[in-house]
Design an enzyme around this catalytic site. Structure first.
Site, short mmCIF file in Angstrom:
data_model
loop_
_atom_site.label_atom_id
_atom_site.label_comp_id
_atom_site.label_asym_id
_atom_site.label_seq_id
_atom_site.Cartn_x
_atom_site.Cartn_y
_atom_site.Cartn_z
N ARG A 1 0.83 -1.21 0.00
CA ARG A 1 0.00 0.00 0.00
C ARG A 1 0.87 1.26 0.00
NH1 ARG A 1 -3.03 2.64 4.62
NH2 ARG A 1 -4.64 3.93 3.62
N HIS B 1 0.76 4.21 -2.77
CA HIS B 1 0.52 5.61 -2.41
C HIS B 1 1.69 6.50 -2.80
CE1 HIS B 1 -3.06 5.40 0.58
NE2 HIS B 1 -3.14 4.41 -0.30
N ASP C 1 8.82 8.26 -6.24
CA ASP C 1 10.02 9.05 -5.88
C ASP C 1 10.33 9.04 -4.39
OD1 ASP C 1 7.92 10.59 -4.93
OD2 ASP C 1 8.74 12.49 -5.67
N ASN D 1 -3.06 8.72 4.39
CA ASN D 1 -1.78 8.07 4.70
C ASN D 1 -1.52 7.89 6.20
OD1 ASN D 1 -1.09 7.80 2.03
ND2 ASN D 1 0.10 9.69 1.94
N HIS E 1 -5.90 -5.81 -2.82
CA HIS E 1 -6.81 -5.87 -1.67
C HIS E 1 -7.03 -7.30 -1.18
CE1 HIS E 1 -8.86 -1.67 -2.33
NE2 HIS E 1 -7.59 -1.60 -2.00
#
Length: 325
Positions: free
Chosen positions: A61, A65, A73, A93, A193
């Protein structure tokens, strides 16, 4: 086929100036500069996953994200400062974890090969290696390396870039298309998931107030809805978590697609994958375990190449949570 030379020159300049859709990545990028880099990542991950079975889902995850905001990056790893709220402190987050493992890997790599291996590459490798532990550490997909680290991380960019769990099919498709990912990639990557948990507040509206009238989402399997209600007692529950795959929440497999076809997808964005004939056809194809593994590997490779920094762009952070001074 003859390639237009001005176009080729333009592409070369574009990549040199900083942002490439994966063109600068390659196998074993650190083979000469830090030959043990990938093994150090793998060994550290193995040590942690044995005692933290939730780690594969967490790192997968986190990688997702990271790539969806400013490209892959490592910007999700940066801490907030007095003058800036970073990505990791944005609402979507706040439930990320595993930063300590990334920091431990970075520390080991800096001791072995200072200023060589990027945090962005560490995260990409760590996510793959964590998922691969259950397969006797056989890599489940290829990770090309050569990313450089970003120096900007803004919480304000997270909500506008991360696909939300309540997204409709159209919103999901637009989100993935904005990252140059296809409908096929969207359905395949949603298969992530199959491991991990969901927080009640991200789907409880489907149980108690789907259209604002105290109703239940009619597309949700009634038996599954009743099960979820035993876990999530109200709309205000923000702490309880439930396995996204009710049958194998820590096992990486294709079961996600089987439960999806039973209308047991936890999030509205899961159910949205059945909204069109084309996407439902892909869901049916991915029920097969080998098919899912093959396609997931290809889509992860494409996701891992989103807007990567290369050449002289960005930097190689000495510590993943702060930019170099």
């Amino acid at each position: 086929m003859k390639i237009n030379s001005p176009l080729l020159a333009c592409l070369a300049v574009f990549c040199f100036l900083g942002v490439c859709q994966g063109g600068s990545l390659r196998e074993q990028f650190y083979r000469k500069s830090c030959s043990q880099a990938e093994q150090i990542v793998k060994t550290t991950i193995q040590q942690h996953v044995s005692s933290r079975p939730e780690l594969p889902a967490k790192l997968l995850r986190m990688h997702f994200h990271d790539c969806f905001v400013r490209g892959c990056d490592g910007s999700v790893l940066l801490n907030s400062t007095a003058g800036n709220t970073a990505e990791k402190d944005a609402i979507p987050n706040l439930s990320l974890s595993g930063f300590d493992v990334i920091d431990e890997i970075k520390e080991a790599l800096e001791a072995k090969c200072p200023k060589i291996v990027s945090c962005a590459d560490i995260l990409a490798l760590a996510a793959r290696d964590a998922v691969s532990v259950q397969f006797n550490n056989e890599p489940k997909w290829e990770v090309l390396t050569g990313r450089r680290d970003g120096t900007v991380s803004k919480s304000s960019e997270v909500l506008t870039n991360i696909p939300a769990p309540f997204f409709t099919f159209t919103q999901l498709k637009q989100s993935f298309e904005s990252k140059k990912l296809t409908l096929h990639d969207m359905v395949v990557l949603s298969g992530g998931h199959t491991i991990g948990v969901g927080h009640c507040n991200l789907f409880s509206n489907r149980l108690y107030n789907f259209t604002g009238k105290g109703d239940q989402d009619p597309s949700l399997n009634p038996t599954y809805a009743e099960f979820l209600k035993t876990k999530c007692k109200s709309l205000s529950d923000t702490t309880t978590t439930v396995d996204m795959d009710p049958n194998s929440g820590t096992t990486f497999d294709s079961n996600y697609y089987s439960i999806l076809l039973q209308n047991k997808g936890m999030f509205q964005s899961d159910a949205a994958l059945l909204a069109t004939k084309q996407s439902k056809k892909i869901v049916n194809e991915l029920v097969g375990q080998n098919k899912f593994f093959t396609e997931f590997g290809q889509s992860m490779k494409r996701m891992g190449a989103i807007e990567v920094l290369s050449g002289t762009a960005g930097e190689i952070r000495r510590k993943c949570s702060v930019v170099n001074s």
